[in-house]
Design a protein around this motif. Sequence first.
Motif, PDB file in Angstrom:
ATOM      1  N   HIS A   1       0.870  -1.185   0.000  1.00 20.84           N
ATOM      2  CA  HIS A   1       0.000   0.000   0.000  1.00 20.84           C
ATOM      3  C   HIS A   1       0.900   1.226   0.000  1.00 20.84           C
ATOM      4  O   HIS A   1       1.765   1.373   0.863  1.00 20.84           O
ATOM      5  CB  HIS A   1      -0.858  -0.035   1.260  1.00 20.84           C
ATOM      6  CG  HIS A   1      -2.185   0.606   1.107  1.00 20.84           C
ATOM      7  ND1 HIS A   1      -3.351   0.038   1.562  1.00 20.84           N
ATOM      8  CD2 HIS A   1      -2.555   1.785   0.565  1.00 20.84           C
ATOM      9  CE1 HIS A   1      -4.373   0.828   1.309  1.00 20.84           C
ATOM     10  NE2 HIS A   1      -3.914   1.901   0.707  1.00 20.84           N
TER      11      HIS A   1
ATOM     12  N   ALA B   1      -2.578  -7.756  14.099  1.00 21.17           N
ATOM     13  CA  ALA B   1      -2.812  -8.033  12.680  1.00 21.17           C
ATOM     14  C   ALA B   1      -3.844  -9.139  12.504  1.00 21.17           C
ATOM     15  O   ALA B   1      -4.666  -9.089  11.580  1.00 21.17           O
ATOM     16  CB  ALA B   1      -1.503  -8.407  11.985  1.00 21.17           C
TER      17      ALA B   1
ATOM     18  N   TYR C   1      -7.093  -7.380  13.017  1.00 21.29           N
ATOM     19  CA  TYR C   1      -7.447  -6.451  11.953  1.00 21.29           C
ATOM     20  C   TYR C   1      -7.875  -7.183  10.684  1.00 21.29           C
ATOM     21  O   TYR C   1      -8.783  -6.729   9.981  1.00 21.29           O
ATOM     22  CB  TYR C   1      -6.280  -5.497  11.636  1.00 21.29           C
ATOM     23  CG  TYR C   1      -6.692  -4.421  10.657  1.00 21.29           C
ATOM     24  CD1 TYR C   1      -7.351  -3.279  11.096  1.00 21.29           C
ATOM     25  CD2 TYR C   1      -6.485  -4.572   9.291  1.00 21.29           C
ATOM     26  CE1 TYR C   1      -7.794  -2.316  10.202  1.00 21.29           C
ATOM     27  CE2 TYR C   1      -6.920  -3.616   8.391  1.00 21.29           C
ATOM     28  CZ  TYR C   1      -7.572  -2.482   8.849  1.00 21.29           C
ATOM     29  OH  TYR C   1      -8.025  -1.541   7.955  1.00 21.29           O
ATOM     30  N   ARG C   2      -7.270  -8.317  10.394  1.00 20.48           N
ATOM     31  CA  ARG C   2      -7.614  -9.005   9.146  1.00 20.48           C
ATOM     32  C   ARG C   2      -9.066  -9.489   9.151  1.00 20.48           C
ATOM     33  O   ARG C   2      -9.653  -9.731   8.096  1.00 20.48           O
ATOM     34  CB  ARG C   2      -6.631 -10.146   8.860  1.00 20.48           C
ATOM     35  CG  ARG C   2      -6.741 -11.350   9.761  1.00 20.48           C
ATOM     36  CD  ARG C   2      -5.568 -12.304   9.525  1.00 20.48           C
ATOM     37  NE  ARG C   2      -5.456 -12.710   8.130  1.00 20.48           N
ATOM     38  CZ  ARG C   2      -6.056 -13.779   7.611  1.00 20.48           C
ATOM     39  NH1 ARG C   2      -6.830 -14.532   8.365  1.00 20.48           N
ATOM     40  NH2 ARG C   2      -5.899 -14.094   6.353  1.00 20.48           N
TER      41      ARG C   2
ATOM     42  N   ASP D   1      -9.325  -7.376   5.431  1.00 18.82           N
ATOM     43  CA  ASP D   1      -8.039  -7.323   4.728  1.00 18.82           C
ATOM     44  C   ASP D   1      -7.286  -8.621   4.986  1.00 18.82           C
ATOM     45  O   ASP D   1      -6.527  -8.738   5.941  1.00 18.82           O
ATOM     46  CB  ASP D   1      -7.227  -6.120   5.208  1.00 18.82           C
ATOM     47  CG  ASP D   1      -6.014  -5.845   4.332  1.00 18.82           C
ATOM     48  OD1 ASP D   1      -5.582  -6.757   3.609  1.00 18.82           O
ATOM     49  OD2 ASP D   1      -5.507  -4.713   4.369  1.00 18.82           O
TER      50      ASP D   1
ATOM     51  N   ASN E   1      -4.884 -10.221   3.309  1.00 20.36           N
ATOM     52  CA  ASN E   1      -3.571 -10.455   2.711  1.00 20.36           C
ATOM     53  C   ASN E   1      -2.731 -11.302   3.665  1.00 20.36           C
ATOM     54  O   ASN E   1      -2.446 -10.888   4.795  1.00 20.36           O
ATOM     55  CB  ASN E   1      -2.865  -9.116   2.431  1.00 20.36           C
ATOM     56  CG  ASN E   1      -1.588  -9.279   1.627  1.00 20.36           C
ATOM     57  OD1 ASN E   1      -0.968 -10.339   1.623  1.00 20.36           O
ATOM     58  ND2 ASN E   1      -1.199  -8.221   0.938  1.00 20.36           N
TER      59      ASN E   1
ATOM     60  N   HIS F   1       0.393 -10.549   6.307  1.00 27.06           N
ATOM     61  CA  HIS F   1       0.282  -9.993   7.654  1.00 27.06           C
ATOM     62  C   HIS F   1       0.088 -11.056   8.736  1.00 27.06           C
ATOM     63  O   HIS F   1      -0.008 -10.712   9.918  1.00 27.06           O
ATOM     64  CB  HIS F   1      -0.875  -8.993   7.700  1.00 27.06           C
ATOM     65  CG  HIS F   1      -0.698  -7.850   6.754  1.00 27.06           C
ATOM     66  ND1 HIS F   1       0.317  -6.928   6.857  1.00 27.06           N
ATOM     67  CD2 HIS F   1      -1.405  -7.494   5.637  1.00 27.06           C
ATOM     68  CE1 HIS F   1       0.223  -6.055   5.870  1.00 27.06           C
ATOM     69  NE2 HIS F   1      -0.807  -6.376   5.122  1.00 27.06           N
TER      70      HIS F   1
ATOM     71  N   HIS G   1      -0.863  -4.431   9.099  1.00 25.09           N
ATOM     72  CA  HIS G   1      -1.452  -3.780   7.931  1.00 25.09           C
ATOM     73  C   HIS G   1      -1.201  -2.265   7.999  1.00 25.09           C
ATOM     74  O   HIS G   1      -1.401  -1.639   9.052  1.00 25.09           O
ATOM     75  CB  HIS G   1      -2.967  -3.982   7.895  1.00 25.09           C
ATOM     76  CG  HIS G   1      -3.425  -5.401   7.969  1.00 25.09           C
ATOM     77  ND1 HIS G   1      -3.276  -6.183   9.101  1.00 25.09           N
ATOM     78  CD2 HIS G   1      -4.049  -6.181   7.057  1.00 25.09           C
ATOM     79  CE1 HIS G   1      -3.791  -7.376   8.876  1.00 25.09           C
ATOM     80  NE2 HIS G   1      -4.264  -7.399   7.644  1.00 25.09           N
TER      81      HIS G   1
ATOM     82  N   CYS H   1      -4.161  -0.541   9.246  1.00 22.38           N
ATOM     83  CA  CYS H   1      -4.367  -0.596  10.693  1.00 22.38           C
ATOM     84  C   CYS H   1      -3.605   0.550  11.352  1.00 22.38           C
ATOM     85  O   CYS H   1      -4.139   1.258  12.215  1.00 22.38           O
ATOM     86  CB  CYS H   1      -3.923  -1.951  11.239  1.00 22.38           C
ATOM     87  SG  CYS H   1      -4.308  -2.182  12.994  1.00 22.38           S
TER      88      CYS H   1
ATOM     89  N   GLN I   1       7.381  -0.468   7.941  1.00 22.12           N
ATOM     90  CA  GLN I   1       6.536  -1.465   8.581  1.00 22.12           C
ATOM     91  C   GLN I   1       6.428  -1.228  10.093  1.00 22.12           C
ATOM     92  O   GLN I   1       7.360  -0.747  10.743  1.00 22.12           O
ATOM     93  CB  GLN I   1       7.080  -2.888   8.348  1.00 22.12           C
ATOM     94  CG  GLN I   1       6.835  -3.439   6.963  1.00 22.12           C
ATOM     95  CD  GLN I   1       7.693  -2.762   5.920  1.00 22.12           C
ATOM     96  OE1 GLN I   1       8.897  -2.629   6.089  1.00 22.12           O
ATOM     97  NE2 GLN I   1       7.062  -2.308   4.853  1.00 22.12           N
TER      98      GLN I   1
END
Length: 281
Positions: free
Chosen positions: A81, A175, A178-179, A183, A185, A188, A205, A208, A239
């Motif tokens: 991103h 993470a 949050y996923r 999201d 992916n 993460h 993320h 996040c 990161q």
Amino acid sequence: MAQPISADLVGLSTDPIDITWNEKDVQLYALAVGCKPEQELDFVYEARGPKVLPTFAVIPGLNVMGAVMGQVQFNLAMLLHGEQKITLHRPIPASGKATAVGSIAEVWDKGKAAVIGVECAVSDDEGPLFTTYATLFIRAAGGFGGERGVSAPALIIPERDPDVVVEDVTRAEQAALYRLTGDRNPIHIDPNFAKFGGFERPFLHGLCTYGFAGRAALSSLCGGDPARFVSMSGRFSDQVYMGDSIITRIWKTEPGMALMQVETQKGNVVLSQCQVEFRPE
């Protein structure tokens, strides 16, 4: 059929997409970006609303962006991103139905990478609700012969102490939590996938981190009132790993405008070129 990355992608759009969300969705998002019941009960408890964090806009925005990028050929492991912006036309309701349209606004050839800009416009029965804009940085996808693009003028952080500093600590499961907002992916959460992508281990993320910074802006600039929050933009620079602190430094630059820079406790800047527009009291 998915199309290869080229300048011809500009203007590619989705058909209108119906989206829905409910109280559980906005409460889960609030928890996933660090809301604490002791300080932010309005955002995690239905008896107090719940109010909706403005950065929740990235959740339907990401889903629509996925529909756009589903029409493009690229390697998910090479995707990062780049930048994110949200613009709120009015507060997001705790539950709702809306229609979204996603489109590719720009495609740039950076040589070793491609950059694709994706916009998502969301409207409900009352009219425009919010707009999101994101750039996607796809490593090893450049060299297709497109234009390099022009960089926007850099935002200059004032040479003085910030007006506000907000510090949060990310949890080991941040993470993974949050996923669940959508999201998925695997970079993460899956150590093997992260290593395949060139990273030592899974990391948080970027959206996040963006949510943590948005909470800091909302509380510090808007008194916790989503109706005063207009827009927020930023560039993902590095990161955040689980367990890191997220430190948001905020400079008020003029009435209704502020600059932010987000770092970890290690001093690395993770969200830069960040600007917030808000409605003063």
